[in-house]
Design a protein around this motif. Structure first.
Motif, PDB file in Angstrom:
ATOM      1  N   GLN A  57       9.650   5.849 -38.036  1.00  0.00           N
ATOM      2  CA  GLN A  57      10.974   5.248 -38.062  1.00  0.00           C
ATOM      3  C   GLN A  57      11.859   5.968 -37.056  1.00  0.00           C
ATOM      4  O   GLN A  57      11.588   7.107 -36.672  1.00  0.00           O
ATOM      5  CB  GLN A  57      11.577   5.330 -39.466  1.00  0.00           C
ATOM      6  CG  GLN A  57      11.731   6.734 -40.008  1.00  0.00           C
ATOM      7  CD  GLN A  57      12.017   6.748 -41.492  1.00  0.00           C
ATOM      8  OE1 GLN A  57      11.289   6.166 -42.281  1.00  0.00           O
ATOM      9  NE2 GLN A  57      13.097   7.415 -41.880  1.00  0.00           N
ATOM     10  N   PRO A  58      12.938   5.334 -36.594  1.00  0.00           N
ATOM     11  CA  PRO A  58      13.768   5.928 -35.539  1.00  0.00           C
ATOM     12  C   PRO A  58      14.634   7.070 -36.059  1.00  0.00           C
ATOM     13  O   PRO A  58      14.819   7.240 -37.265  1.00  0.00           O
ATOM     14  CB  PRO A  58      14.630   4.749 -35.074  1.00  0.00           C
ATOM     15  CG  PRO A  58      14.725   3.856 -36.273  1.00  0.00           C
ATOM     16  CD  PRO A  58      13.392   3.986 -36.965  1.00  0.00           C
ATOM     17  N   LYS A  59      15.164   7.827 -35.118  1.00  0.00           N
ATOM     18  CA  LYS A  59      16.123   8.871 -35.479  1.00  0.00           C
ATOM     19  C   LYS A  59      17.472   8.250 -35.832  1.00  0.00           C
ATOM     20  O   LYS A  59      18.158   8.723 -36.737  1.00  0.00           O
ATOM     21  CB  LYS A  59      16.298   9.850 -34.317  1.00  0.00           C
ATOM     22  CG  LYS A  59      15.054  10.636 -33.946  1.00  0.00           C
ATOM     23  CD  LYS A  59      15.337  11.547 -32.757  1.00  0.00           C
ATOM     24  CE  LYS A  59      14.102  12.330 -32.348  1.00  0.00           C
ATOM     25  NZ  LYS A  59      14.362  13.164 -31.141  1.00  0.00           N
ATOM     26  N   THR A  60      17.840   7.217 -35.091  1.00  0.00           N
ATOM     27  CA  THR A  60      19.145   6.584 -35.280  1.00  0.00           C
ATOM     28  C   THR A  60      18.977   5.073 -35.364  1.00  0.00           C
ATOM     29  O   THR A  60      18.227   4.491 -34.578  1.00  0.00           O
ATOM     30  CB  THR A  60      20.097   6.925 -34.117  1.00  0.00           C
ATOM     31  OG1 THR A  60      20.177   8.343 -33.981  1.00  0.00           O
ATOM     32  CG2 THR A  60      21.486   6.370 -34.367  1.00  0.00           C
ATOM     33  N   LEU A  61      19.671   4.463 -36.304  1.00  0.00           N
ATOM     34  CA  LEU A  61      19.674   3.012 -36.461  1.00  0.00           C
ATOM     35  C   LEU A  61      21.101   2.514 -36.274  1.00  0.00           C
ATOM     36  O   LEU A  61      22.027   2.976 -36.948  1.00  0.00           O
ATOM     37  CB  LEU A  61      19.162   2.619 -37.851  1.00  0.00           C
ATOM     38  CG  LEU A  61      19.283   1.131 -38.217  1.00  0.00           C
ATOM     39  CD1 LEU A  61      18.369   0.287 -37.327  1.00  0.00           C
ATOM     40  CD2 LEU A  61      18.963   0.905 -39.690  1.00  0.00           C
TER      41      LEU A  61
ATOM     42  N   THR B 230      16.788   8.406 -41.541  1.00  0.00           N
ATOM     43  CA  THR B 230      17.363   7.880 -40.297  1.00  0.00           C
ATOM     44  C   THR B 230      18.884   7.866 -40.381  1.00  0.00           C
ATOM     45  O   THR B 230      19.455   7.462 -41.396  1.00  0.00           O
ATOM     46  CB  THR B 230      16.845   6.458 -40.025  1.00  0.00           C
ATOM     47  OG1 THR B 230      15.429   6.501 -39.848  1.00  0.00           O
ATOM     48  CG2 THR B 230      17.485   5.875 -38.787  1.00  0.00           C
ATOM     49  N   ALA B 231      19.533   8.315 -39.307  1.00  0.00           N
ATOM     50  CA  ALA B 231      20.996   8.270 -39.240  1.00  0.00           C
ATOM     51  C   ALA B 231      21.426   6.813 -39.013  1.00  0.00           C
ATOM     52  O   ALA B 231      21.116   6.231 -37.978  1.00  0.00           O
ATOM     53  CB  ALA B 231      21.507   9.155 -38.115  1.00  0.00           C
ATOM     54  N   HIS B 232      22.110   6.235 -39.988  1.00  0.00           N
ATOM     55  CA  HIS B 232      22.538   4.835 -39.897  1.00  0.00           C
ATOM     56  C   HIS B 232      23.988   4.775 -39.435  1.00  0.00           C
ATOM     57  O   HIS B 232      24.887   5.309 -40.092  1.00  0.00           O
ATOM     58  CB  HIS B 232      22.397   4.132 -41.255  1.00  0.00           C
ATOM     59  CG  HIS B 232      22.820   2.707 -41.227  1.00  0.00           C
ATOM     60  ND1 HIS B 232      23.311   2.044 -42.334  1.00  0.00           N
ATOM     61  CD2 HIS B 232      22.840   1.803 -40.210  1.00  0.00           C
ATOM     62  CE1 HIS B 232      23.604   0.800 -42.015  1.00  0.00           C
ATOM     63  NE2 HIS B 232      23.332   0.631 -40.726  1.00  0.00           N
ATOM     64  N   ARG B 233      24.194   4.108 -38.310  1.00  0.00           N
ATOM     65  CA  ARG B 233      25.535   3.970 -37.746  1.00  0.00           C
ATOM     66  C   ARG B 233      25.823   2.492 -37.508  1.00  0.00           C
ATOM     67  O   ARG B 233      24.917   1.702 -37.255  1.00  0.00           O
ATOM     68  CB  ARG B 233      25.634   4.718 -36.410  1.00  0.00           C
ATOM     69  CG  ARG B 233      25.290   6.180 -36.465  1.00  0.00           C
ATOM     70  CD  ARG B 233      26.455   7.004 -36.962  1.00  0.00           C
ATOM     71  NE  ARG B 233      27.610   6.854 -36.093  1.00  0.00           N
ATOM     72  CZ  ARG B 233      28.841   7.227 -36.418  1.00  0.00           C
ATOM     73  NH1 ARG B 233      29.069   7.753 -37.607  1.00  0.00           N
ATOM     74  NH2 ARG B 233      29.846   7.056 -35.581  1.00  0.00           N
TER      75      ARG B 233
END
Length: 821
Positions: free
Chosen positions: A426-430, A449-452
């Motif tokens: 999974q990505p680092k940032t979404l 994952t950091a969700h922004r």
């Protein structure tokens, strides 16, 4: 003509003070101002008419004048003969008017009010007669006074669903439905629709109608009953007006199961239902059944089932989607797709990705943007795209999905399916649009994952939500973009936001207040630690939605969209290949400075531009030593034109730096403040840890098997399947690189036979425990796949990536269906 001023003072004296127009009054919309002037006109004794207006290129009204119905003069048309019995002159040039203008805060301000008339005003009795005549000509003029606010209505995903609901209600009550007026925007999307009783209005009198011997009986009675829906900001239709009053006897109720086929709705003609004789009170009592338990028993169960899947697939869409996905997997066994069904077995959501997209995620999947604009706003098919950026700052597509179900559970399935397609990573940032369902699904599936919230998508939403305000002020958009894109720390952001609200009188704007309450999810000062790869700047320049938008329309078949989607993929992969060639064959003169030469050699041209900009700005920086503690030194870096100070820590033991601006953590390029400290410390080469591989020219070269990690389950069959998928992904990368030239392809074939011999030897000499075999061989100095990729790298020079992005690798990414309830 001499203007005779009518005395309006007595009428005005009888008016409520709040109903008197006054200069500088504010209205939320043009319709609100019109209704206000209508109420005033009724109390004074005249009728209102909309007159001149000024609009922008996007049809935003910036100025409007409302006049007395007797303003102006009747236009004399050329060639018309003098009538024997001319219509009486009704327009006499009355000067009474009210003018409004659009303000910077998106509201309309009353700028001019003329109360004087040049004709006699109507009295209370004559006004009633005039109003009754007007109502007869247009019965809907009084529907707002008859709106029933007690009726409970659901929200609808489409205009057809609203029509079906009103038809079901009409069948239960005993009348027919007809589609009436509608409003569409520039993109041919219905933003307002009115459904009326079939007896609404009056039959138009046509020429020669008097000569008909047996005229049809009059069926229309000017009935005001109606339901009005409007498109809301969330892409769904909400009921804004619901009038239950009928001015005619109602028919017999139709059984619920027959409602859908019993209405003669399109023609508006009666269908011969038996008329129930009774008083008006009896009719009204019958209409009130919609709010009783009878409605809940007969309609709610069907409605809830109907609207459980939040979007209804167009005819043939499900079959076309399955046909496309199955064909792609047949042609390319590495093609992945997943399907979700609901409790009733209906297919609702689809996700797919080909092998090239999965390989792209291996290299550039650190930041993923879920573009769900079409899914959430209801434009055409509900497409959602997982996108990212490659090392040339080009948008790439990792996966695509069709989402007919947009619940939190459905988005959780979407993220789980995407993670499965990407081999469990999974990505680092979404980055996503602002949606509670998406947030809940992401938190459940990707907790690490950091969700922004994507600031560019927030800006696109603001263009719709604040369109009137943006057109009312030339500088508001600039101030709003500054809050979104240019603030580095929290005090600067809070100050800019507060000044914007005060300057443009937006303190009571609900959309901005809701947005500000979630500032930690989107404002840049609160998310500098989350790597974004400069995604927002790329989104400002290009949009995949524009290319796919036309083919998502229901006017085109879904197979047409899939063909266009393949074209978009092919074009973008060709552009990436061309960028690879240009980066490897650049003939530009090397920069004179050492650190610039190093950056130019390792970075792609697009990444080098980012570095070069920071390098140019570092020349204006001034540095001050703040002290040392062991091997760590702290510096303050300032710029003359910027009042904000930044602090950089440098560890001489391992050349590690950290800056308070978080520029490197946010974009992946050393910031100007770090470069200033390196130069002060006489370090002329960038430390290796500050050259991210994702921005290098060779970002896609070398072994990537270290990126995969599978927990081996206790279930032997499941563990073997996961190991098989793992090895397929690893070898697909080597196969893609080897296929770019004849020499490397032949080398790969030769090495594969050697590797197979080693595998067979290991199986003969050890027990058939695959986990043990993999563990034993992983302890060797270099495993066979590393030998192959290293050999490829040393064998010849070749271009990164596949030529057309359509290589078929000898593996399958799953069974083709992921069903999640």
């Amino acid at each position: 003509m001499d203007v005779v001023v009518a005395d309006v003072s007595p009428a005005i004296d009888n008016c409520d003070e709040k109903m008197l127009p006054k200069v500088d009054m504010l209205f939320d919309g043009e319709n609100e101002a019109y209704e206000f002037y209508n109420v005033y006109a009724e109390m004074v004794g005249f009728f209102v008419r909309r007159s001149t207006l000024w609009t922008t290129s996007k049809n935003i009204i910036t100025r409007r004048t409302f006049v007395c119905s007797r303003e102006g003069f009747r236009e004399k048309k050329r060639g018309t003969k003098e009538a024997k019995c001319p219509r009486p002159e009704t327009r006499i040039g009355c000067p009474a008017s009210m003018t409004i203008r659009l303000n910077a805060n998106g509201k309309y301000r009353l700028t001019e009010f003329v109360p004087n008339h040049n004709h006699q005003l109507a009295t209370a009795s004559t006004m009633h007669m005039l109003k009754a005549k007007k109502i007869r000509l247009k019965a809907r003029a009084v529907r707002e006074n008859l709106v029933d606010d007690t009726v409970r209505t659901p929200e609808f995903e489409s205009e057809d669903e609203a029509y079906e609901f009103y038809s079901m209600y009409a069948g239960k009550i005993g009348f027919n439905v007809r589609r009436a007026s509608m409003t569409m925007n520039a993109e041919n999307i219905i933003t307002r629709r009115m459904f009326v009783c079939s007896k609404e209005g009056f039959r138009e009198k046509k020429r020669g109608a008097k000569g008909v011997k047996k005229p049809r009986p009059e069926t229309r009675t000017g009935c005001p009953a109606c339901m009005v829906i409007r498109l809301a900001s969330n892409g769904k239709y909400h009921v804004t007006e619901f009038v239950t009053f009928h001015n005619h006897p109602l028919g017999a109720a139709v059984p619920c199961d027959l409602v859908a086929t019993s209405q003669s709705t399109e023609t508006g003609q009666d269908d011969g239902m038996d008329v129930v004789d009774g008083s008006a009170d009896a009719n009204i009592h019958k209409q009130n059944l919609i709010s009783d338990n009878t409605m809940a028993a007969s309609l709610e169960s069907r409605i809830n089932k109907r609207f459980k899947c939040t979007k209804v697939p167009h005819n043939g869409d499900i079959g076309a989607t399955l046909e496309y996905l199955q064909k792609m997997q047949h042609d390319k066994p590495s093609f992945f797709f997943a399907v979700k069904s609901d409790d009733d077995g209906n297919l609702t959501n689809f996700l797919w990705a080909d092998s090239k997209s999965i390989m792209d995620f291996v290299h550039f999947g650190d930041v993923v943007c879920l573009d769900s604009a079409y899914a959430l706003q209801g434009y055409g098919r509900p497409l959602a795209l997982f996108t990212g950026l490659n090392h040339h700052k080009q948008t790439i597509i990792f996966a695509a999905a069709l989402l007919y179900d947009e619940s939190a559970e459905a988005f959780r399935w979407l993220f789980d399916a995407f993670k499965m397609a990407m081999n469990g990573t999974q990505p680092k940032t979404l980055l996503t649009d602002r949606s509670a369902a998406i947030s809940e699904g992401a938190a459940a599936s990707w907790p690490a994952t950091a969700h922004r919230y994507c600031v560019w998508q927030i800006y696109q939403n603001a263009l719709q939500q604040l369109s009137q305000a943006f057109h009312g002020s030339r500088t508001l958009e600039y101030s709003f973009k500054k809050c979104l894109f240019d603030c580095e720390d929290e005090p600067e952001f809070l100050t800019a936001w507060r000044e914007m609200l005060e300057k443009y009188d937006l303190e009571d704007n609900k959309w901005l207040a809701d947005l500000f309450s979630l500032k930690e999810k989107w404002a840049l000062p609160y998310g500098r630690d989350a790597f974004c790869a400069d995604m927002k700047s790329v989104q400002q320049k290009e949009s995949l939605g524009i290319e796919l938008k036309k083919h998502l329309s229901l006017e085109f078949g879904l197979l047409s969209f899939f063909q266009q989607f393949e074209r978009v993929l092919c074009d973008r992969r060709s552009a990436e290949l061309q960028a690879d060639v240009e980066a490897s064959q650049s003939t530009k003169k090397p920069p004179p400075m050492r650190v610039l030469r190093q950056a130019c050699n390792v970075y792609t041209p697009s990444a080098f531009k980012m570095f070069e900009r920071e390098f140019e700005l570092y020349m204006d920086c001034m540095l001050y030593n703040c002290g040392e503690m062991g091997t760590v030194s702290e510096y303050k870096v300032t710029i003359e034109d910027n009042q904000m100070d930044h602090f950089v820590k440098f560890d001489s033991l391992n050349s590690r730096l950290s800056c308070s601006c978080k520029g490197f953590e946010f974009i992946g390029i050393p910031c100007r403040h770090m470069l200033k400290v390196l130069d002060t410390r006489n370090i002329k080469d960038l430390p290796p840890q500050y050259i991210l591989r994702r921005w290098r020219k060779d970002a896609k070269s070398g072994s990537s098997n270290g990126s995969y990690s599978f927990p081996f389950d206790s279930d032997p069959q499941l563990a073997q399947t996961k190991r098989y998928n793992l090895l397929c992904r690893i070898f697909s990368i080597a196969a893609a690189r080897a296929a770019t030239s004849v020499d490397t392809s032949a080398y790969m074939e030769n090495q594969s036979s050697i590797l197979m011999d080693q595998v067979e030897q290991a199986l003969e000499t050890r027990p058939p425990d695959m986990a043990a075999i993999i563990g034993a061989h992983s302890n060797q100095t270099q495993n066979p796949i590393d030998n192959i990729i290293t050999g490829l790298h040393n064998h010849t020079n070749f271009i990164n990536g596949s030529a057309d992005g359509s290589l078929t690798f000898p593996f399958t990414l799953g069974a083709g269906a992921l069903d999640y309830h």
